[in-house]
Design a protein around this motif. Structure first.
Motif, PDB file in Angstrom:
ATOM      1  N   ARG A 183     -14.057 -15.758  43.385  1.00 56.45           N
ATOM      2  CA  ARG A 183     -12.965 -16.091  44.292  1.00 56.45           C
ATOM      3  C   ARG A 183     -11.804 -16.684  43.502  1.00 56.45           C
ATOM      4  NH1 ARG A 183     -13.401 -19.938  49.751  1.00 56.45           N
ATOM      5  NH2 ARG A 183     -11.441 -19.231  50.694  1.00 56.45           N
ATOM      6  N   HIS A 184     -10.608 -16.183  43.722  1.00 55.20           N
ATOM      7  CA  HIS A 184      -9.412 -16.631  43.028  1.00 55.20           C
ATOM      8  C   HIS A 184      -8.502 -17.404  43.975  1.00 55.20           C
ATOM      9  CE1 HIS A 184     -10.847 -14.156  39.830  1.00 55.20           C
ATOM     10  NE2 HIS A 184      -9.707 -14.153  39.149  1.00 55.20           N
ATOM     11  N   SER A 185      -7.451 -17.966  43.405  1.00 57.02           N
ATOM     12  CA  SER A 185      -6.452 -18.703  44.188  1.00 57.02           C
ATOM     13  C   SER A 185      -5.131 -17.948  44.180  1.00 57.02           C
ATOM     14  CB  SER A 185      -6.241 -20.105  43.609  1.00 57.02           C
ATOM     15  OG  SER A 185      -7.380 -20.907  43.788  1.00 57.02           O
ATOM     16  N   LEU A 186      -4.364 -18.145  45.248  1.00 56.90           N
ATOM     17  CA  LEU A 186      -3.010 -17.604  45.339  1.00 56.90           C
ATOM     18  C   LEU A 186      -2.039 -18.726  45.021  1.00 56.90           C
ATOM     19  CD1 LEU A 186      -4.720 -15.595  47.115  1.00 56.90           C
ATOM     20  CD2 LEU A 186      -2.649 -15.225  48.432  1.00 56.90           C
ATOM     21  N   ILE A 187      -1.218 -18.551  43.977  1.00 54.30           N
ATOM     22  CA  ILE A 187      -0.197 -19.530  43.612  1.00 54.30           C
ATOM     23  C   ILE A 187       1.143 -18.904  43.971  1.00 54.30           C
ATOM     24  CG2 ILE A 187       0.740 -20.965  41.774  1.00 54.30           C
ATOM     25  CD1 ILE A 187      -1.876 -20.556  40.266  1.00 54.30           C
ATOM     26  N   GLY A 188       1.875 -19.548  44.891  1.00 49.47           N
ATOM     27  CA  GLY A 188       3.070 -18.914  45.439  1.00 49.47           C
ATOM     28  C   GLY A 188       4.334 -19.743  45.325  1.00 49.47           C
ATOM     29  N   ILE A 189       5.462 -19.042  45.373  1.00 48.23           N
ATOM     30  CA  ILE A 189       6.795 -19.651  45.405  1.00 48.23           C
ATOM     31  C   ILE A 189       7.581 -18.940  46.497  1.00 48.23           C
ATOM     32  CG2 ILE A 189       8.971 -19.991  44.144  1.00 48.23           C
ATOM     33  CD1 ILE A 189       7.450 -19.990  41.564  1.00 48.23           C
ATOM     34  N   ILE A 190       8.406 -19.706  47.223  1.00 45.44           N
ATOM     35  CA  ILE A 190       9.298 -19.105  48.212  1.00 45.44           C
ATOM     36  C   ILE A 190      10.684 -19.707  48.044  1.00 45.44           C
ATOM     37  CG2 ILE A 190       8.754 -20.788  50.023  1.00 45.44           C
ATOM     38  CD1 ILE A 190       8.997 -18.461  52.031  1.00 45.44           C
ATOM     39  N   ASP A 191      11.695 -18.840  48.021  1.00 51.23           N
ATOM     40  CA  ASP A 191      13.093 -19.291  48.021  1.00 51.23           C
ATOM     41  C   ASP A 191      13.461 -19.566  49.484  1.00 51.23           C
ATOM     42  OD1 ASP A 191      15.758 -19.781  47.567  1.00 51.23           O
ATOM     43  OD2 ASP A 191      16.293 -17.643  47.592  1.00 51.23           O
ATOM     44  N   VAL A 192      13.690 -20.828  49.807  1.00 49.02           N
ATOM     45  CA  VAL A 192      13.851 -21.231  51.206  1.00 49.02           C
ATOM     46  C   VAL A 192      15.035 -20.524  51.858  1.00 49.02           C
ATOM     47  CG1 VAL A 192      14.288 -23.188  52.735  1.00 49.02           C
ATOM     48  CG2 VAL A 192      12.739 -23.440  50.791  1.00 49.02           C
ATOM     49  N   PHE A 193      16.141 -20.295  51.131  1.00 47.28           N
ATOM     50  CA  PHE A 193      17.324 -19.711  51.749  1.00 47.28           C
ATOM     51  C   PHE A 193      17.087 -18.260  52.172  1.00 47.28           C
ATOM     52  CE2 PHE A 193      21.409 -17.418  51.439  1.00 47.28           C
ATOM     53  CZ  PHE A 193      22.120 -18.119  52.399  1.00 47.28           C
ATOM     54  N   THR A 194      16.486 -17.460  51.305  1.00 46.23           N
ATOM     55  CA  THR A 194      16.298 -16.031  51.618  1.00 46.23           C
ATOM     56  C   THR A 194      14.895 -15.705  52.103  1.00 46.23           C
ATOM     57  OG1 THR A 194      15.652 -15.532  49.337  1.00 46.23           O
ATOM     58  CG2 THR A 194      18.003 -15.397  49.889  1.00 46.23           C
ATOM     59  N   ARG A 195      13.936 -16.601  51.942  1.00 45.13           N
ATOM     60  CA  ARG A 195      12.515 -16.404  52.259  1.00 45.13           C
ATOM     61  C   ARG A 195      11.853 -15.377  51.324  1.00 45.13           C
ATOM     62  NH1 ARG A 195      14.358 -19.955  55.279  1.00 45.13           N
ATOM     63  NH2 ARG A 195      13.574 -20.387  57.377  1.00 45.13           N
ATOM     64  N   ARG A 196      12.495 -15.080  50.169  1.00 48.82           N
ATOM     65  CA  ARG A 196      11.817 -14.236  49.194  1.00 48.82           C
ATOM     66  C   ARG A 196      10.631 -14.996  48.615  1.00 48.82           C
ATOM     67  NH1 ARG A 196      16.226 -13.166  44.883  1.00 48.82           N
ATOM     68  NH2 ARG A 196      16.581 -15.363  45.415  1.00 48.82           N
ATOM     69  N   SER A 197       9.590 -14.249  48.238  1.00 43.74           N
ATOM     70  CA  SER A 197       8.364 -14.897  47.772  1.00 43.74           C
ATOM     71  C   SER A 197       7.826 -14.210  46.535  1.00 43.74           C
ATOM     72  CB  SER A 197       7.292 -14.873  48.876  1.00 43.74           C
ATOM     73  OG  SER A 197       7.766 -15.512  50.044  1.00 43.74           O
ATOM     74  N   LYS A 198       7.076 -14.994  45.747  1.00 40.60           N
ATOM     75  CA  LYS A 198       6.348 -14.487  44.589  1.00 40.60           C
ATOM     76  C   LYS A 198       4.953 -15.114  44.599  1.00 40.60           C
ATOM     77  CE  LYS A 198       9.496 -12.018  42.374  1.00 40.60           C
ATOM     78  NZ  LYS A 198       9.335 -10.564  42.136  1.00 40.60           N
ATOM     79  N   VAL A 199       3.973 -14.312  44.203  1.00 41.10           N
ATOM     80  CA  VAL A 199       2.590 -14.796  44.192  1.00 41.10           C
ATOM     81  C   VAL A 199       1.917 -14.316  42.919  1.00 41.10           C
ATOM     82  CG1 VAL A 199       0.310 -14.578  45.277  1.00 41.10           C
ATOM     83  CG2 VAL A 199       2.328 -14.963  46.692  1.00 41.10           C
ATOM     84  N   VAL A 200       1.098 -15.191  42.341  1.00 40.97           N
ATOM     85  CA  VAL A 200       0.256 -14.842  41.202  1.00 40.97           C
ATOM     86  C   VAL A 200      -1.195 -15.133  41.581  1.00 40.97           C
ATOM     87  CG1 VAL A 200      -0.450 -15.588  38.890  1.00 40.97           C
ATOM     88  CG2 VAL A 200       1.950 -15.098  39.362  1.00 40.97           C
ATOM     89  N   ILE A 201      -2.072 -14.160  41.298  1.00 37.60           N
ATOM     90  CA  ILE A 201      -3.506 -14.347  41.520  1.00 37.60           C
ATOM     91  C   ILE A 201      -4.099 -14.933  40.248  1.00 37.60           C
ATOM     92  CG2 ILE A 201      -5.656 -13.237  42.191  1.00 37.60           C
ATOM     93  CD1 ILE A 201      -3.469 -13.107  44.300  1.00 37.60           C
TER      94      ILE A 201
END
Length: 736
Positions: free
Chosen positions: A301-319
């Motif tokens: 089982r892995h973890s999702l590490i995420g970032i979101i740009d609050v203004f545009t709601r764009r997101s990035k995730v690394v497993i």
């Protein structure tokens, strides 16, 4: 066995002696003649009297008993009788009161009329079919629910179904409050006993605060323990339960806060305003968070590490296997290369986000680092919402999905067939889900989902626009790093002590070696910031401690030529450790084999046996112990077995053998069951007595048991009566 004369029996039954004598002669009561004054006197055994006479005599004997225990029992019964009369009087008054209220009603409520009609119909059904009340109510309710009874439609529509318990409850209400009790619903007025006593109220509130899920039974036990000795009236359990229900209803938000803070946040926490109302441009604020994946992978089982740009709601995730500094640096690198550098990074205060490596990265890139308060997910709501959207969308359809919580996980486990559970017990696959996805495949799925679904889905909080539309329409200037190598250097891990080292005259001492460079000669004694070269463990990047300016690349020439990365060093270290450990174990095994301690326990015992061999005790004066048993045993040992028998003994043996054979045959024809307790045996013999199959020995046992257990015997008789009456009643119903 107690014997009574006709005179004594007559005195107990309050009749004449002559009446008893005539009755005994007519019914052939068994008697015993004993010598008495004036000749022989007939006496009758109490247990052999007819059952109804025996019971009346015993009741009279109990009433005549003048012992202290009997007098206490009579006093108790008198109090009970007085209490029953008072309760009956109160019930009568309540019935009259309800009738007055009913008379004040213009129209009887339709549902109350339906209850009264159904209760009367059930009574008539029981009476017409000569059924016991419980069985009759059962049959009535069953037929009513199946629509087999002729009941007016207006009553059927108001009460679609009914049960035996409901009919019995209505009957009890009628017995206590009259028919009006079904129609009049008495409203409570005034405060309860808890509200009227501040001490009781405060105690109950304290119990709710300390134990939010406390039950009424537990609160009552606490009240008894605390206030019973003070003479306070303790409320009934139903009163406490109603008070708890009312308090939780009137203070629902407060109670939810105590019982489930997370549920309180979702349901009651004030959400006025918007967390992003001051966010006006791209990359003004990034929110970071990590969460375990709901998909089980081949490599765990892995973890999702995420970032979101609050203004545009764009997101990035690394497993990543876990949420650590390495995984967070990977998602930072991924986001900066695509979006640029943010102004503010908001994270929680976990050790993975406040580590030396992450804080040094933010410092190096001039990113303001904000941390939320502990357990305050509402302070970074957008990344939290992103994770929920992802986990409740297509992720639920992936192979290896294990559920969002324990209950869903148990539901998935419940899908296993019996064969799968059996294989799991035998050492097979214990998982209820198919696991065939790798971390790389999940990463590709997440990236595809974000780029082609999430970024093109309208969001209500940003004016029903998509993240892609907001980013495309923006004209904001963004800060970027054009040289990817520079970003790699900044994201590299730092040595211990936050990467800070003091430059010595021999260079920078690090990990047992010295890293040197010509530029370091000018700053001997100064503190610098060091970062590892990602491709060669023999090189470090040196920066100014105060302004993070690059100084030089320092080299350890002893290991630089090897060209190993830090991962290579770690790998070689593990191999070296394993080889050294294996060598040491072999030496230990060789030493143990040469010493040979496998039989050390017996060796220790032999040592002590050798030491104690020379020890001896002086003989003690003794005398032979004899008694009747020992002498009999000696005679038994000295006697010789009889090898021949007389004709008379052989005849007796043959007779006994035939008797045993006959008893065995009789037992096989009429086997006697084994009973768990005397009640089962009594029930069995009572059934035999009904069929005239009871032997004299069993009849005597049953009579004795019935005298000793009158109450239980009466209950068994009633049960037998109902069992015999039920089939006959069912037959009558079938004929109808």
């Amino acid at each position: 066995m107690e014997l009574l004369t006709a005179h004594q029996i007559a005195a107990f039954l309050l009749v004449s002696k002559r009446s008893i004598q005539l009755k005994a002669k007519a019914e052939a009561w068994p008697y015993t003649e004993v010598k008495g004054r004036g000749g022989k006197v007939r006496k009758y055994a109490l247990v052999e009297l007819p059952a109804h006479v025996c019971v009346q005599v015993q009741q009279a004997m109990i009433q005549d008993n003048q012992s202290p225990a009997a007098q206490s029992g009579k006093g108790y019964l008198a109090v009970n009788e007085q209490s029953d009369r008072l309760n009956q009087q109160l019930a009568t008054e309540l019935k009259h009161q309800n009738l007055k209220q009913l008379a004040g009603l213009e129209n009887i409520p339709p549902k109350a009329s339906a209850k009264i009609y159904l209760l009367n119909a059930a009574k008539e059904f029981v009476s017409a079919n000569s059924l016991p009340k419980v069985l009759g109510f059962d049959l009535f309710s069953e037929r009513y629910n199946q629509g087999l009874l002729d009941i007016p439609a207006e009553h059927k529509s108001l009460i679609p179904s009914v049960s035996r318990i409901t009919l019995l409850r209505w009957q009890k209400t009628v017995d206590q409050k009259g028919i009006a009790g079904l129609a009049v619903k008495i409203k409570r007025s005034g405060k309860s006993i808890i509200d009227s006593d501040p001490e009781l109220s405060d105690f109950c509130i304290a119990m709710i605060y300390q134990y939010p899920h406390v039950k009424a039974t537990q609160v009552k036990e606490g009240l008894i323990a605390r206030f019973y000795s003070q003479g306070k009236a303790i409320p009934a359990e139903t009163t406490i339960r109603e008070w708890l229900t009312r308090w939780k209803r009137d203070n629902s938000a407060l109670y939810t806060k105590m019982a489930n803070p997370d549920a309180w946040k979702n349901k009651y926490m004030s959400a006025m305003g918007k967390m992003d109302e001051n966010i006006k441009r791209i990359n003004q604020l990034w929110e970071f968070d990590s969460t375990p994946s709901d998909v089980m992978l081949v490599d765990g089982r892995h973890s999702l590490i995420g970032i979101i740009d609050v203004f545009t709601r764009r997101s990035k995730v690394v497993i990543h296997p876990t949420s650590d500094s390495t995984g967070i640096c990977l998602v930072i690198r991924k986001a900066i290369l695509d979006w640029g550098i943010p102004e503010i990074a908001r994270t929680d205060n976990g050790k993975d986000y406040t580590s030396i490596q992450i804080t040094s990265v933010f410092d190096a890139l001039d990113i303001k680092h904000e941390t939320t308060r502990p357990f305050s997910g509402e302070e970074k709501p957008y990344i939290e919402r992103f994770f929920k959207t992802f986990s409740h969308d297509l992720a639920e359809l992936l192979t290896g999905y294990i559920g969002h919580n324990v209950s869903e996980r148990q539901a998935i486990e419940a899908r296993k067939t019996f064969a799968q559970r059996l294989l799991a017990k035998q050492g097979g696959d214990k998982s209820a889900v198919d696991i065939n996805m790798t971390a790389q495949q999940l990463q590709e799925f997440v990236d595809n989902w974000i780029d082609n679904r999430y970024h093109h889905k309208p969001h209500s909080n940003i004016g029903n626009k998509t993240p892609f539309e907001l980013f495309a329409a923006s004209r904001d200037q963004i800060k970027v790093i054009k040289d990817e190598r520079l970003l790699d250097v900044m994201l590299q891990p730092v040595p211990t002590n936050r990467g800070l080292r003091t430059v010595g005259k021999e260079g920078i001492k690090l990990s047992g070696g010295f890293y040197i460079a010509p530029e370091l000669g000018a700053i001997v004694g100064s503190e610098v910031l060091c970062k590892w070269d990602p491709k060669n463990v023999g090189r470090i990047y040196v920066f100014n401690r105060m302004n993070n300016e690059f100084i030089c690349v320092a080299v350890d020439h002893e290991i630089q030529s090897a060209g190993m990365t830090r991962q290579d060093v770690a790998h070689h270290a593990k191999r070296s450790q394993a080889a050294e450990t294996s060598r040491q174990l072999k030496e230990l095994k060789k030493t143990a084999k040469s010493v040979n301690v496998s039989d050390i326990a017996n060796e220790v015992l032999s040592h002590y046996s050798e030491q104690n061999k020379a020890l001896a005790t002086l003989p003690k004066q003794s005398v032979e112990h004899t008694n009747v048993i020992t002498q009999s045993a000696i005679k038994a040992l000295d006697s010789k077995p009889v090898t021949t028998y007389s004709d008379e003994q052989l005849s007796e043996f043959e007779r006994r053998r035939k008797q045993l054979s006959d008893e065995t045959a009789a037992a096989n024809i009429n086997p006697v069951p084994l009973f768990n307790n005397p009640q089962d045996k009594a029930m069995y013999h009572k059934k035999q007595r009904l069929n005239n199959q009871l032997s004299d020995v069993d009849a005597l046992w049953l009579n004795t048991w019935e005298l000793q257990n009158r109450a239980l015997s009466a209950r068994l008789d009633d049960l037998l009566t109902e069992m015999n009456a039920a089939p006959a009643a069912l037959t009558q119903l079938q004929k109808q």
